[in-house]
Design an enzyme around this catalytic site. Structure first.
Site, short mmCIF file in Angstrom:
data_model
loop_
_atom_site.label_atom_id
_atom_site.label_comp_id
_atom_site.label_asym_id
_atom_site.label_seq_id
_atom_site.Cartn_x
_atom_site.Cartn_y
_atom_site.Cartn_z
N SER A 165 -0.04 1.84 -5.40
CA SER A 165 0.15 2.79 -6.49
C SER A 165 0.30 4.22 -5.99
O SER A 165 0.89 5.06 -6.69
CB SER A 165 -1.01 2.70 -7.48
N GLY A 172 -6.71 2.50 -1.34
CA GLY A 172 -7.12 3.85 -1.68
C GLY A 172 -6.72 4.91 -0.68
O GLY A 172 -7.30 6.00 -0.67
N HIS A 227 -10.40 -3.57 1.20
CA HIS A 227 -9.86 -2.24 0.95
C HIS A 227 -10.76 -1.19 1.60
O HIS A 227 -11.97 -1.28 1.55
CB HIS A 227 -9.70 -1.98 -0.55
N HIS A 251 -10.57 -9.45 5.21
CA HIS A 251 -11.61 -8.54 4.74
C HIS A 251 -12.75 -8.37 5.75
O HIS A 251 -13.67 -7.60 5.50
CB HIS A 251 -12.16 -9.02 3.40
#
Length: 218
Positions: free
Chosen positions: A185, A164, A130, A110
């Site tokens: 996803s 994302g 992210h 991160h």
């Protein structure tokens, strides 16, 4: 200053919200030759279950590296292509001491400092994120492209961006010098996963890989 060969990769990551049969059905219906790496990321499943996942999905992906998340024991049991280590996993150097030659070792990070530490420990690449606000981390703002750029510039090993990322964002992500993008996803929970893979692949292939100078270790 050192450089590394930067090839753009498409990584898919299972969501932890679907059953094996559902994931297998999706992959059977997709252009799997466009996928460079599949991460089996099912943190709630046992080693025995992960072994079953690998043995079921790997034959569907003859040209794709398949990595198990966290569980080096399961990865060793099936002679997996690689293992993706999280913050609570073994360190890269601990995993490297046990892994056979040629097993790919990734590390989830991160910060630029964590990327550098992973490289020192022998990781082959890092997943950084992210980048944008993500459905898998609701309510948490993305770290953004500037932070991704800092991680890429600091890291002496390839950085794969995650979080994302949609097809229309892939080019701006790769423009930072990232070596690829990872998607959960955005493919596996999409109503048209095969079409999404094609869109990601097209965006990735439009972006010429960069040979960026690295500052090296911080």
């Amino acid at each position: 200053m050192p450089t590394y060969p930067c090839t753009h990769e498409l990584h898919l990551v299972t969501t932890g919200r679907q059953e094996l049969e559902d994931v297998a059905a999706i992959l059977r219906d997709c252009p799997v030759a466009m996928i460079d790496v599949l991460h089996i990321r099912e943190k709630h499943r046992s080693a025995r279950e992960l072994i079953r996942w690998y043995r079921t999905l790997k034959p569907l992906l003859p040209h794709t590296a398949v990595l198990l998340n966290d569980r080096l024991d399961a990865a060793l049991a099936v002679q997996a292509d690689g293992v993706q280590l999280g913050g609570g996993s073994l360190s890269p150097d601990e995993a490297r001491a046990l892994a056979p030659q040629g097993m790919r070792i990734g590390r989830s990070v991160h910060t630029p400092e964590e990327a550098v530490e992973a490289a020192r420990g022998g990781a082959d690449f890092v997943l950084y994120g992210h980048v944008y606000e993500s459905g898998s981390k609701p309510g948490l703002a993305g770290r953004g492209l500037e932070a991704l750029t800092h991680a890429v510039q600091a890291s002496p090993i390839p950085v794969i961006a995650i979080g994302g990322i949609r097809p229309e964002r892939a080019e701006e992500v790769l423009a930072t010098g990232a070596a690829g993008v990872a998607v959960l996803s955005g493919v596996f929970l999409h109503e048209k996963p095969g079409a999404q893979i094609e869109l990601f692949r097209q965006a990735i292939d439009r972006t010429k890989p960069l040979q960026l100078p690295r500052r090296g270790f911080l």
